[in-house]
Motif scaffolding. Structure first.
Motif, mmCIF file in Angstrom:
data_model
loop_
_atom_site.group_PDB
_atom_site.id
_atom_site.type_symbol
_atom_site.label_atom_id
_atom_site.label_comp_id
_atom_site.label_asym_id
_atom_site.label_seq_id
_atom_site.Cartn_x
_atom_site.Cartn_y
_atom_site.Cartn_z
ATOM 1 N N TYR A 161 0.462 -1.438 0.045
ATOM 2 C CA TYR A 161 0.031 0.041 -0.456
ATOM 3 C C TYR A 161 0.775 1.012 0.324
ATOM 4 O O TYR A 161 0.421 2.396 -0.973
ATOM 5 C CB TYR A 161 -0.620 0.230 1.079
ATOM 6 C CG TYR A 161 -0.772 0.875 2.396
ATOM 7 C CD1 TYR A 161 -0.747 2.013 2.417
ATOM 8 C CD2 TYR A 161 -0.230 -0.004 3.684
ATOM 9 C CE1 TYR A 161 -0.677 2.677 3.798
ATOM 10 C CE2 TYR A 161 0.446 0.800 4.357
ATOM 11 C CZ TYR A 161 0.332 2.430 4.570
ATOM 12 O OH TYR A 161 0.520 2.655 5.962
ATOM 13 N N GLN A 183 3.015 2.147 -2.046
ATOM 14 C CA GLN A 183 3.617 2.723 -2.865
ATOM 15 C C GLN A 183 2.129 2.790 -4.134
ATOM 16 O O GLN A 183 2.139 3.024 -5.056
ATOM 17 C CB GLN A 183 3.858 1.300 -4.264
ATOM 18 C CG GLN A 183 5.342 0.529 -3.101
ATOM 19 C CD GLN A 183 5.613 -0.515 -4.376
ATOM 20 O OE1 GLN A 183 6.220 -0.651 -5.539
ATOM 21 N NE2 GLN A 183 7.342 -0.968 -3.135
ATOM 22 N N THR A 184 0.923 2.890 -3.243
ATOM 23 C CA THR A 184 -0.373 3.262 -4.463
ATOM 24 C C THR A 184 -0.125 4.807 -5.372
ATOM 25 O O THR A 184 -0.020 4.672 -6.172
ATOM 26 C CB THR A 184 -0.859 3.759 -3.187
ATOM 27 O OG1 THR A 184 -1.067 2.507 -2.307
ATOM 28 C CG2 THR A 184 -2.166 4.477 -3.938
ATOM 29 N N ILE A 211 2.476 4.120 -8.598
ATOM 30 C CA ILE A 211 1.708 2.881 -9.143
ATOM 31 C C ILE A 211 2.202 3.628 -10.833
ATOM 32 O O ILE A 211 1.827 4.463 -11.383
ATOM 33 C CB ILE A 211 0.453 2.507 -8.894
ATOM 34 C CG1 ILE A 211 -0.751 1.179 -10.335
ATOM 35 C CG2 ILE A 211 -0.494 3.677 -9.052
ATOM 36 C CD1 ILE A 211 -1.100 0.425 -9.316
ATOM 37 N N THR A 266 10.366 3.172 -4.978
ATOM 38 C CA THR A 266 10.362 2.687 -4.474
ATOM 39 C C THR A 266 10.264 3.115 -2.415
ATOM 40 O O THR A 266 9.980 3.387 -2.313
ATOM 41 C CB THR A 266 10.223 0.565 -3.890
ATOM 42 O OG1 THR A 266 9.321 0.412 -4.775
ATOM 43 C CG2 THR A 266 9.524 -0.202 -2.616
ATOM 44 N N TYR A 292 -5.199 4.378 -0.591
ATOM 45 C CA TYR A 292 -5.111 2.859 -0.621
ATOM 46 C C TYR A 292 -6.843 2.159 -0.655
ATOM 47 O O TYR A 292 -7.172 1.917 -2.045
ATOM 48 C CB TYR A 292 -4.302 2.653 -0.315
ATOM 49 C CG TYR A 292 -4.335 0.775 -0.540
ATOM 50 C CD1 TYR A 292 -4.336 0.305 -1.598
ATOM 51 C CD2 TYR A 292 -4.995 -0.360 0.353
ATOM 52 C CE1 TYR A 292 -3.956 -1.029 -1.653
ATOM 53 C CE2 TYR A 292 -4.714 -1.180 0.267
ATOM 54 C CZ TYR A 292 -4.743 -1.854 -1.168
ATOM 55 O OH TYR A 292 -5.110 -3.158 -1.128
ATOM 56 N N SER A 337 1.904 -7.314 -12.209
ATOM 57 C CA SER A 337 3.314 -6.794 -11.698
ATOM 58 C C SER A 337 4.233 -7.610 -12.616
ATOM 59 O O SER A 337 5.455 -7.377 -13.238
ATOM 60 C CB SER A 337 3.760 -7.277 -10.601
ATOM 61 O OG SER A 337 4.618 -6.702 -9.954
ATOM 62 N N THR A 358 0.104 -4.331 -5.799
ATOM 63 C CA THR A 358 0.152 -2.753 -5.689
ATOM 64 C C THR A 358 1.514 -2.733 -5.468
ATOM 65 O O THR A 358 1.858 -2.490 -4.002
ATOM 66 C CB THR A 358 -0.934 -1.790 -5.303
ATOM 67 O OG1 THR A 358 -1.968 -1.841 -5.299
ATOM 68 C CG2 THR A 358 -0.860 -0.613 -5.120
ATOM 69 N N GLY A 359 2.453 -0.868 -6.187
ATOM 70 C CA GLY A 359 2.651 -0.527 -6.698
ATOM 71 C C GLY A 359 3.242 -1.304 -8.017
ATOM 72 O O GLY A 359 3.083 -0.634 -9.462
ATOM 73 N N SER A 385 0.459 -2.469 -12.202
ATOM 74 C CA SER A 385 -0.123 -2.060 -13.103
ATOM 75 C C SER A 385 -1.343 -1.393 -13.354
ATOM 76 O O SER A 385 -2.166 -0.369 -13.208
ATOM 77 C CB SER A 385 0.187 -1.891 -14.362
ATOM 78 O OG SER A 385 -0.568 -2.379 -14.863
ATOM 79 N N PHE A 406 -5.281 -1.643 -9.576
ATOM 80 C CA PHE A 406 -5.807 -1.608 -7.932
ATOM 81 C C PHE A 406 -7.056 -2.606 -8.576
ATOM 82 O O PHE A 406 -7.084 -3.159 -7.536
ATOM 83 C CB PHE A 406 -6.498 -0.436 -7.734
ATOM 84 C CG PHE A 406 -5.674 0.404 -7.541
ATOM 85 C CD1 PHE A 406 -4.954 0.111 -5.980
ATOM 86 C CD2 PHE A 406 -5.133 1.889 -8.187
ATOM 87 C CE1 PHE A 406 -3.746 1.472 -6.213
ATOM 88 C CE2 PHE A 406 -4.096 3.090 -7.445
ATOM 89 C CZ PHE A 406 -3.368 2.896 -6.529
#
Length: 432
Positions: free
Chosen positions: A76, A78-79, A82, A97, A117, A292, A318-319, A322, A324
């Motif tokens: 989360y 990395q929301t 993305i 990241t 998120y 991913s 995520t993320g 690509s 959600f």
């Protein structure tokens, strides 16, 4: 107050990878009765109306009522990054990241991202998830606080890294153990929340840290344990260079007691035969993250694992992933399997994102399927959410022909409503 949702209903009597598509049960005019946050009955809609005349009815017409999606692998924090361009795993971590995760020292920032998120997840029909945090306890506090406020079943953990990471994101073996233990004491088993002991992956944890986290899991066996395994070939070479005594990547975790039921390994693309056998023998689970795996160029998951009895659930990642959307994740799982010579049935795809993912996280019977006694986490899916989907679904001869276009082309517009523990948490408002 009893709540009665009516529409088409999709539930499963068994695992379709074992029993075939006939494991799915479709009620064309069905209903789901909710009482005290749980599913009280699943039956013909008219029968439920007659038996429960005082229930509040939510009539969804031809909408498909299903268990909510269960996302088995999320980062989360990395929301906000993305869909970032052009990197493979190690460069992705360094470029996107790690700089983003460093911001989670700020509790206010962590709280804002957690809220964002969860709003996105619910809008896409995800009602349960397993997430990584950052090294900051505030990141776990934020996601658990936000999830608890919504009544979600969720798991998360403080990510542990004591090497091969920036100075501001490195901890120690002792800090990883002690701060994780404090979070377990505060959150594990609180409401619908579970803690996940979380070494990011073997390259960023020293032997001392993995040993400390293995001991912590042994002391807290009802927790989950999540990490990454065999995502990219160059990652495997890096890992085996750091742990030259290991027979393979999984052997590193195994040597520190980080394997078994309750362990969830992200990706697991490039497995040896020994690793496959040990995952199956120990009951450890795999989070299959197809969007991913393609987006970062990691490789193609082997769909043959799905019919070996291995415990596999879908994850958006995520993320690095690509999208959600678990619908998009199902679609990519289908495409990856096609490239490996297997056409996954729509029932199998749906199960991977619901019941199979719930089982992978140890939540089978609680979420992931519409059965009496389960927690009432549900979604209502519009099978004609866009003109392109509607014109294809109009030619359908059965449920699967009607549902498959939504799997392949659907997004958050297809999620007409999301219910969590018997409460409606999201309702899609069509434009106009």
């Amino acid at each position: 107050m009893q709540e009665l949702l009516t529409g088409q209903v999709l539930t499963f009597d068994a695992d379709p990878f074992v029993a075939g598509p006939a494991a799915a049960r479709h009620l064309s005019h069905g209903g789901v009765l909710i009482e005290n946050g749980r599913i009280a009955a699943v039956d013909d809609a008219d029968s439920l109306r007659a038996r429960h005349p005082h229930a509040r009815v939510h009539a969804y017409g031809r909408g498909l009522i299903s268990a909510g999606f269960v996302d088995a692998h999320v980062h989360y924090p990395q929301t906000a990054i993305i869909a970032s361009w052009g990197k493979r795993l190690r460069d992705w971590l360094a470029t996107y990241t790690f700089p983003e995760e460093a911001r989670f020292h700020d509790p206010d920032h962590a709280a804002r991202v957690a809220e964002t998120y969860l709003d996105l997840a619910l809008a896409h029909g995800t009602t349960s998830f397993l997430s990584y945090g950052t090294i900051h306890p505030a990141s776990v506090e934020a996601i658990f606080t936000a999830a608890q406020a919504r009544g979600l079943r969720a798991a998360a953990g403080r990510t542990c890294m004591d090497r091969n990471a920036p100075d501001n994101l490195r901890d120690t073996a002792e800090a990883a153990h002690d701060e994780s233990a404090a979070l377990i004491a505060r959150w594990h088993g609180r409401g619908r929340l579970s803690y996940a002991i979380t070494p990011r992956f073997a390259p960023t944890s020293s032997p001392a840290q993995l040993e400390a986290l293995g001991a912590l899991w042994a002391q807290n066996p009802t927790c989950l344990m999540q990490t990454h395994l065999s995502e990219q070939t160059e990652e495997i070479d890096w890992v085996l260079g750091l742990y030259p005594q290991a027979r393979d990547y999984l052997d590193i975790y195994e040597g520190f007691g980080l394997i078994g039921r309750g362990a969830v390994f992200g990706h697991a693309i490039h497995l040896t035969e020994r690793e496959r056998a040990r995952l199956l023998e120990t009951g450890a689970a795999i989070a299959h993250c197809p969007t991913s795996n393609l987006f970062i160029g990691s490789g193609l998951f082997d769909p043959a694992l799905l019919r070996t009895g291995a415990r596999v659930g879908l994850g958006t990642d995520t993320g690095g992933g690509s999208s959600f959307s678990m619908l998009r994740t199902m679609a990519t799982a289908y495409e990856v399997a096609q490239l490996r010579g297997t056409a996954l049935h729509p029932a199998e795809l749906w199960w991977l994102g619901t019941g199979a993912a719930a089982d992978a996280l140890g939540w089978g019977g609680k979420v992931g399927n519409l059965v009496p006694g389960a927690e009432a986490d549900l979604i209502v899916v519009d099978l004609q959410s866009t003109p392109a989907i509607a014109q294809r679904a109009a030619r359908a001869n059965d449920l699967w022909e009607a549902l498959f276009p939504t799997i392949m082309m659907g997004d958050d517009r297809a999620i007409r409503a999301t219910w969590v523990a018997g409460q409606r948490m999201h309702r899609h408002a069509p434009p106009g």
